[in-house]
Design a protein around this motif. Sequence first.
Motif, PDB file in Angstrom:
ATOM      1  N   GLY A   6       0.943  -1.189  -0.070  1.00 49.20           N
ATOM      2  CA  GLY A   6      -0.070  -0.038   0.116  1.00 49.20           C
ATOM      3  C   GLY A   6       0.827   1.238  -0.062  1.00 49.20           C
ATOM      4  N   ILE A   7       0.637   2.151  -1.000  1.00 45.42           N
ATOM      5  CA  ILE A   7       1.460   3.459  -1.077  1.00 45.42           C
ATOM      6  C   ILE A   7       0.426   4.300  -0.287  1.00 45.42           C
ATOM      7  CG2 ILE A   7       2.311   5.188  -2.474  1.00 45.42           C
ATOM      8  CD1 ILE A   7       2.645   2.895  -4.757  1.00 45.42           C
ATOM      9  N   VAL A   8       1.052   4.855   0.796  1.00 47.81           N
ATOM     10  CA  VAL A   8       0.440   5.941   1.661  1.00 47.81           C
ATOM     11  C   VAL A   8       1.294   7.112   1.799  1.00 47.81           C
ATOM     12  CG1 VAL A   8      -0.729   3.911   2.775  1.00 47.81           C
ATOM     13  CG2 VAL A   8       1.289   4.955   3.820  1.00 47.81           C
ATOM     14  N   THR A  17       1.489  10.085  -8.500  1.00 47.61           N
ATOM     15  CA  THR A  17       2.584  10.335  -9.522  1.00 47.61           C
ATOM     16  C   THR A  17       3.600   9.129  -9.632  1.00 47.61           C
ATOM     17  OG1 THR A  17       2.523  12.661  -9.404  1.00 47.61           O
ATOM     18  CG2 THR A  17       4.534  11.724 -10.541  1.00 47.61           C
ATOM     19  N   LEU A  18       3.906   8.673  -8.272  1.00 54.13           N
ATOM     20  CA  LEU A  18       4.963   7.573  -8.181  1.00 54.13           C
ATOM     21  C   LEU A  18       4.233   6.496  -8.765  1.00 54.13           C
ATOM     22  CD1 LEU A  18       7.584   6.459  -7.368  1.00 54.13           C
ATOM     23  CD2 LEU A  18       6.548   6.269  -4.889  1.00 54.13           C
ATOM     24  N   THR A  23       3.546   1.620 -12.112  1.00 65.76           N
ATOM     25  CA  THR A  23       2.655   0.757 -13.036  1.00 65.76           C
ATOM     26  C   THR A  23       2.470   1.182 -14.471  1.00 65.76           C
ATOM     27  OG1 THR A  23       0.662   2.134 -12.247  1.00 65.76           O
ATOM     28  CG2 THR A  23       1.400   0.099 -10.995  1.00 65.76           C
ATOM     29  N   ARG A  24       3.488   2.263 -14.847  1.00 69.13           N
ATOM     30  CA  ARG A  24       3.103   2.863 -16.227  1.00 69.13           C
ATOM     31  C   ARG A  24       1.862   2.924 -16.671  1.00 69.13           C
ATOM     32  NH1 ARG A  24       8.195   0.940 -20.111  1.00 69.13           N
ATOM     33  NH2 ARG A  24       9.890   1.489 -18.769  1.00 69.13           N
ATOM     34  N   SER A  25       1.087   3.544 -15.834  1.00 70.28           N
ATOM     35  CA  SER A  25      -0.226   3.839 -16.092  1.00 70.28           C
ATOM     36  C   SER A  25      -0.493   5.198 -15.780  1.00 70.28           C
ATOM     37  CB  SER A  25      -1.165   3.017 -15.001  1.00 70.28           C
ATOM     38  OG  SER A  25      -1.125   3.485 -13.896  1.00 70.28           O
ATOM     39  N   LYS A  26      -1.869   5.792 -16.171  1.00 70.65           N
ATOM     40  CA  LYS A  26      -2.304   6.950 -15.683  1.00 70.65           C
ATOM     41  C   LYS A  26      -3.669   6.759 -15.180  1.00 70.65           C
ATOM     42  CE  LYS A  26      -0.303   9.774 -19.512  1.00 70.65           C
ATOM     43  NZ  LYS A  26       0.709   8.974 -19.715  1.00 70.65           N
ATOM     44  N   GLN A  27      -3.805   5.653 -14.207  1.00 65.62           N
ATOM     45  CA  GLN A  27      -5.286   5.276 -13.459  1.00 65.62           C
ATOM     46  C   GLN A  27      -5.374   6.150 -12.310  1.00 65.62           C
ATOM     47  OE1 GLN A  27      -3.732   0.924 -13.255  1.00 65.62           O
ATOM     48  NE2 GLN A  27      -4.925   1.024 -11.566  1.00 65.62           N
ATOM     49  N   ALA A  28      -4.126   6.685 -11.616  1.00 63.30           N
ATOM     50  CA  ALA A  28      -4.230   7.316 -10.582  1.00 63.30           C
ATOM     51  C   ALA A  28      -4.381   8.778 -10.689  1.00 63.30           C
ATOM     52  CB  ALA A  28      -3.362   7.200  -9.431  1.00 63.30           C
ATOM     53  N   LYS A 231       9.227  12.295 -10.307  1.00 62.73           N
ATOM     54  CA  LYS A 231       9.331  12.848 -11.478  1.00 62.73           C
ATOM     55  C   LYS A 231      10.307  12.304 -12.408  1.00 62.73           C
ATOM     56  CE  LYS A 231      10.695  17.293 -13.441  1.00 62.73           C
ATOM     57  NZ  LYS A 231      11.441  18.720 -13.205  1.00 62.73           N
ATOM     58  N   ILE A 232      11.556  11.671 -12.075  1.00 57.60           N
ATOM     59  CA  ILE A 232      12.244  10.867 -12.804  1.00 57.60           C
ATOM     60  C   ILE A 232      11.504   9.524 -13.288  1.00 57.60           C
ATOM     61  CG2 ILE A 232      14.337   9.549 -13.033  1.00 57.60           C
ATOM     62  CD1 ILE A 232      15.990  11.667 -11.564  1.00 57.60           C
ATOM     63  N   GLU A 233      10.762   8.948 -12.302  1.00 53.60           N
ATOM     64  CA  GLU A 233      10.389   7.562 -12.434  1.00 53.60           C
ATOM     65  C   GLU A 233       9.323   7.915 -13.576  1.00 53.60           C
ATOM     66  OE1 GLU A 233      11.110   4.700 -11.376  1.00 53.60           O
ATOM     67  OE2 GLU A 233      12.801   6.120 -10.411  1.00 53.60           O
ATOM     68  N   ALA A 234       8.465   9.149 -13.624  1.00 51.26           N
ATOM     69  CA  ALA A 234       7.237   9.545 -14.629  1.00 51.26           C
ATOM     70  C   ALA A 234       8.035   9.610 -15.962  1.00 51.26           C
ATOM     71  CB  ALA A 234       6.597  10.538 -14.160  1.00 51.26           C
ATOM     72  N   GLU A 235       9.296  10.344 -15.933  1.00 51.27           N
ATOM     73  CA  GLU A 235       9.873  10.468 -17.399  1.00 51.27           C
ATOM     74  C   GLU A 235      10.463   9.025 -17.735  1.00 51.27           C
ATOM     75  OE1 GLU A 235      13.028  13.074 -16.191  1.00 51.27           O
ATOM     76  OE2 GLU A 235      11.812  14.815 -16.280  1.00 51.27           O
ATOM     77  N   LEU A 236      10.936   8.206 -16.986  1.00 51.17           N
ATOM     78  CA  LEU A 236      11.353   6.724 -17.355  1.00 51.17           C
ATOM     79  C   LEU A 236      10.059   5.763 -18.035  1.00 51.17           C
ATOM     80  CD1 LEU A 236      13.681   6.066 -14.714  1.00 51.17           C
ATOM     81  CD2 LEU A 236      14.465   6.063 -16.872  1.00 51.17           C
TER      82      LEU A 236
END
Length: 356
Positions: A6-8, A17-18, A23-28, A231-236
């Motif tokens: 669980g990410i809290v 964002t993380l 999960t390489r998604s845009k669902q959150a 931010k870097i993870e989103a770019e990756l």
Amino acid sequence: MSFSIGIVGLPNVGKSTLFNALTRSKQADAQNYPFCTIDPNVGIVEVPDERLEKLAVVSQSKKIVPTVIQFVDIAGLVQGASEGAGLGNKFLAHIREVDAIAQVVRSFSDSNVIHVANRVDPQNDAEVINIELILADLQTVSKRLDNLKKTAKGNVPKDVQKQLALIQELELWLKDGKPAREKTFDEEGLDMLKDLHLLTMKPMLYVVNVDEGNAGPTDLKGAENIQISAKIEAELAALSDIEARQYLKELGMEQTGLDKLITASYRLLDLVTYFTSGEPETRAWTIKRHTKGPEAAGVIHTDFVKGYIKADVANWEDFVANGGWSGVREAGKIRLEGKEYEVLDGDVCYFHINKV
């Protein structure tokens, strides 16, 4: 067997964002206001493991199946959540369903992203969440204590006496502001507490969301700290695998945040990976450390627990070096293990099962 993390965290610390990056998604819904994540978002992530491809080559496998881990993005918590503030009750209920907690705290500075308390203070963020979880557990424990006291009138059975003493001791511990996971319990005590589903009994780690290129020292007490730039993870996540590897190299990073979080989560939950490998497929399976042969086979199919006879076992490196099952047999690198064998990380297993 799938495990869930669980990410809290407080609102606007970069949780969603993380989660989207991992999960390489845009669902959150990653928006710049509190409570944009109301229902938990669930993402299943394949666990990267370079051993799989090497095993598949020697077995000439038609398919590779990695093991998976589940991440759950849970609504942001605020001070007073244990009393129902914000989305408190929903938040706390969702935490009870996961195996472990990854608590995201904000260390990045961005004037365009509002912090719920208008300041960047990772230690304070962690304290707010930890106190709310302790307060929620204290409510649960106090309620159980009241019920036990009503039961404990007259001739009290020994098991009720022990549980009463245990719960009273735990209540004092929580009132001191200490999480249940830091208290030592014997097996009987742990069994008595199991149905309380205490939030602070769950294993936890801190994910410090840092500025890009600024991974300074972190010292949040009581749990492992890992640093990730959301931010870097989103770019990756927006790049191909080849481009992502090149970008990591340019940044001087050896691992993605996902790799770091998975590795830390495996340590936290004390998990190991074993493999099955043959021509149809090479597959990874996740189990708890010290799991014995029958239960390890049971993650493939529950019938295998009862029907377990024995297992052919080889270390994955021996398996690769000797060209598969026939090679490890010829080299004397295969072991025949019975029901008491504890499956190790990196074992390649072939289970002999009696049909039931």
